[in-house]
Design an enzyme around this catalytic site. Structure first.
Site, PDB file in Angstrom:
ATOM      1  N   HIS A   1      44.125  21.604  34.767  1.00 42.38           N
ATOM      2  CA  HIS A   1      43.332  20.494  35.299  1.00 42.38           C
ATOM      3  C   HIS A   1      42.890  19.525  34.206  1.00 42.38           C
ATOM      4  O   HIS A   1      42.832  18.312  34.426  1.00 42.38           O
ATOM      5  CB  HIS A   1      42.114  21.071  36.020  1.00 42.38           C
ATOM      6  CG  HIS A   1      41.249  20.046  36.675  1.00 42.38           C
ATOM      7  ND1 HIS A   1      41.689  19.236  37.707  1.00 42.38           N
ATOM      8  CD2 HIS A   1      39.948  19.681  36.448  1.00 42.38           C
ATOM      9  CE1 HIS A   1      40.711  18.440  38.087  1.00 42.38           C
ATOM     10  NE2 HIS A   1      39.654  18.673  37.342  1.00 42.38           N
ATOM     11  N   ASP A   2      42.586  20.037  33.025  1.00 39.10           N
ATOM     12  CA  ASP A   2      42.113  19.195  31.925  1.00 39.10           C
ATOM     13  C   ASP A   2      43.160  18.224  31.396  1.00 39.10           C
ATOM     14  O   ASP A   2      42.852  17.378  30.553  1.00 39.10           O
ATOM     15  CB  ASP A   2      41.616  20.064  30.762  1.00 39.10           C
ATOM     16  CG  ASP A   2      40.137  20.378  30.860  1.00 39.10           C
ATOM     17  OD1 ASP A   2      39.474  19.855  31.776  1.00 39.10           O
ATOM     18  OD2 ASP A   2      39.635  21.145  30.016  1.00 39.10           O
TER      19      ASP A   2
ATOM     20  N   ARG B   1      29.762  27.450  32.541  1.00 34.46           N
ATOM     21  CA  ARG B   1      30.766  26.664  31.841  1.00 34.46           C
ATOM     22  C   ARG B   1      31.986  27.505  31.488  1.00 34.46           C
ATOM     23  O   ARG B   1      33.126  27.038  31.584  1.00 34.46           O
ATOM     24  CB  ARG B   1      30.166  26.060  30.562  1.00 34.46           C
ATOM     25  CG  ARG B   1      31.115  25.191  29.759  1.00 34.46           C
ATOM     26  CD  ARG B   1      31.553  23.966  30.542  1.00 34.46           C
ATOM     27  NE  ARG B   1      32.177  22.978  29.668  1.00 34.46           N
ATOM     28  CZ  ARG B   1      32.637  21.802  30.079  1.00 34.46           C
ATOM     29  NH1 ARG B   1      32.552  21.487  31.352  1.00 34.46           N
ATOM     30  NH2 ARG B   1      33.169  20.948  29.228  1.00 34.46           N
TER      31      ARG B   1
ATOM     32  N   ASP C   1      47.802  22.541  37.458  1.00 38.07           N
ATOM     33  CA  ASP C   1      46.401  22.509  37.877  1.00 38.07           C
ATOM     34  C   ASP C   1      46.116  23.660  38.844  1.00 38.07           C
ATOM     35  O   ASP C   1      46.654  23.708  39.958  1.00 38.07           O
ATOM     36  CB  ASP C   1      46.093  21.166  38.563  1.00 38.07           C
ATOM     37  CG  ASP C   1      44.601  20.895  38.709  1.00 38.07           C
ATOM     38  OD1 ASP C   1      43.813  21.853  38.694  1.00 38.07           O
ATOM     39  OD2 ASP C   1      44.237  19.712  38.848  1.00 38.07           O
TER      40      ASP C   1
ATOM     41  N   SER D   1      39.314  14.127  38.887  1.00 37.48           N
ATOM     42  CA  SER D   1      38.457  15.216  39.321  1.00 37.48           C
ATOM     43  C   SER D   1      37.302  14.661  40.170  1.00 37.48           C
ATOM     44  O   SER D   1      37.543  13.937  41.128  1.00 37.48           O
ATOM     45  CB  SER D   1      37.956  16.004  38.115  1.00 37.48           C
ATOM     46  OG  SER D   1      37.401  17.245  38.492  1.00 37.48           O
TER      47      SER D   1
END
Length: 350
Positions: A322-323, A205, A293, A137
């Site tokens: 993505h994580d 967040r 992702d 990232s």
């Protein structure tokens, strides 16, 4: 696993790409293992947006004795980025010229600024060579700039990013910043320590957490309702929890400045074409995509690998979105270890 946690403060001001001066900049870092006599057995780990120098915690599936990043043989270093709130100079730091926290007076920075301060750290440690750079990232953005800006790296691993921050990702960052700006406590970034913009940062967040995962991941993770007698959906409870967790450990202006830095990511900016800039990188580079992702689709990694003369593309299969670069360590190990064996470095895995 023993590690060292240190900071270095430089007496000379740091001048950002945009010409702002940061007096007496400090950089925080952690390291594992020992430098060899030639001071070139180095692995640099670059962290993502809200990460820190504690790579043994968030990258624990890769870093440790006998693992892909092995401090038994390498000197592994993870610097905290410029603009963060974990020891390196950032918006929460005291400005030595005023005696008060920078807050919104902390200037806008770029990924290249982060790397230039990291280069000062590496110079201060008298490091002569870097066997490997690795990051996912925002960490991958730093690694890519390292390969352009420095001649010490011998190999690099980039995960879940591309050659530039595209409009989709910039739009998501913009939405998160708007959530912070619209908090009643924001006060144009000059909020007090007692009354920070918690609601805005928490909402930012939550928006991010949606982009970090996938529809399939959420479908598997959450039932429709939290409990039989509750009107709250499980996903609502999850996002509320993630927002509150970040509020307890992160700063709002840091979040703004770091997302702005990510938006600045574009290796061709003020240089030349992508073909020319990336074509000059002559070291082996492994580019890893994640099939689910949403934030940085695999076409970005595939394109990047094709533009790199010694680039190669591999893909993680995961429902985590993505994580996955912080979750799918078995797959990462299986992809990265063969790459390291094939590259002309001293990193050898038996």
């Amino acid at each position: 696993m023993m590690s060292n946690k240190n900071t270095i403060t430089f007496e000379e001001p740091f001048i950002t790409e945009n010409g702002a001066s940061i007096p007496q900049p400090t950089i925080a870092y952690r390291s594992w293992g020992d430098l060899n006599e030639a001071r070139d057995n180095v692995v640099v780990v670059c962290h993502a947006l809200t990460g820190n120098a504690d790579a043994d915690e968030w990258f624990n599936g890769l870093l440790g004795p006998g693992k892909t990043l092995d401090p038994t043989n390498q000197f592994i270093i993870c610097p905290n980025v410029l603009g963060s709130c974990y020891g390196t100079t950032g918006p929460t730091s005291i400005n030595p010229e005023t005696g008060t926290p920078y807050r919104a007076n902390f200037p806008k920075i770029t990924i290249r600024d982060m790397v230039r301060l990291q280069q000062q750290l590496v110079d201060a440690l008298e490091i002569t060579g870097i066997e490997l750079l690795i990051g996912g990232s925002m960490g991958g953005m730093q690694v890519l700039e390292w390969t352009i800006m420095d001649d010490r790296p011998q190999a690099a691993v980039l995960i879940g990013m591309g050659k530039a921050h595209r409009p989709w990702a910039i739009g998501i960052s913009h939405t998160q910043r708007q959530a912070i700006y619209n908090d009643p406590n924001w006060n144009k970034g000059y909020y007090s320590e007692e009354h920070p913009p918690k609601k805005g940062l928490a909402l930012a967040r939550m928006i991010a957490m949606i982009s970090y995962r996938s529809d399939t991941d959420y479908e598997h993770k959450f039932a429709r309702l939290q409990e039989a007698d509750s009107d709250e959906f499980q996903v609502e409870s999850y996002l509320d929890y993630q927002g509150q967790k970040l509020v307890e450990r992160f700063d709002a202006v840091s979040y703004v400045r770091l997302t702005q830095a990510m938006d600045s990511h574009d290796v061709a900016r003020n240089r030349s074409s992508y073909v020319e800039v990336l074509g000059d990188i002559d070291i082996p580079v492994l580019v890893i995509g994640i099939n689910s992702d949403l934030l940085y689709p695999v076409r970005e990694q595939h394109e990047l690998a094709q533009l790199l003369p010694k680039g190669r593309y591999r893909r993680i299969r995961s429902t985590h979105g993505h994580d996955a670069f912080l979750i799918e360590f078995d797959q990462l190990n299986k992809i990265i270890k063969p790459f390291l064996i094939e590259t002309p470095t001293r990193i050898v895995h038996y």
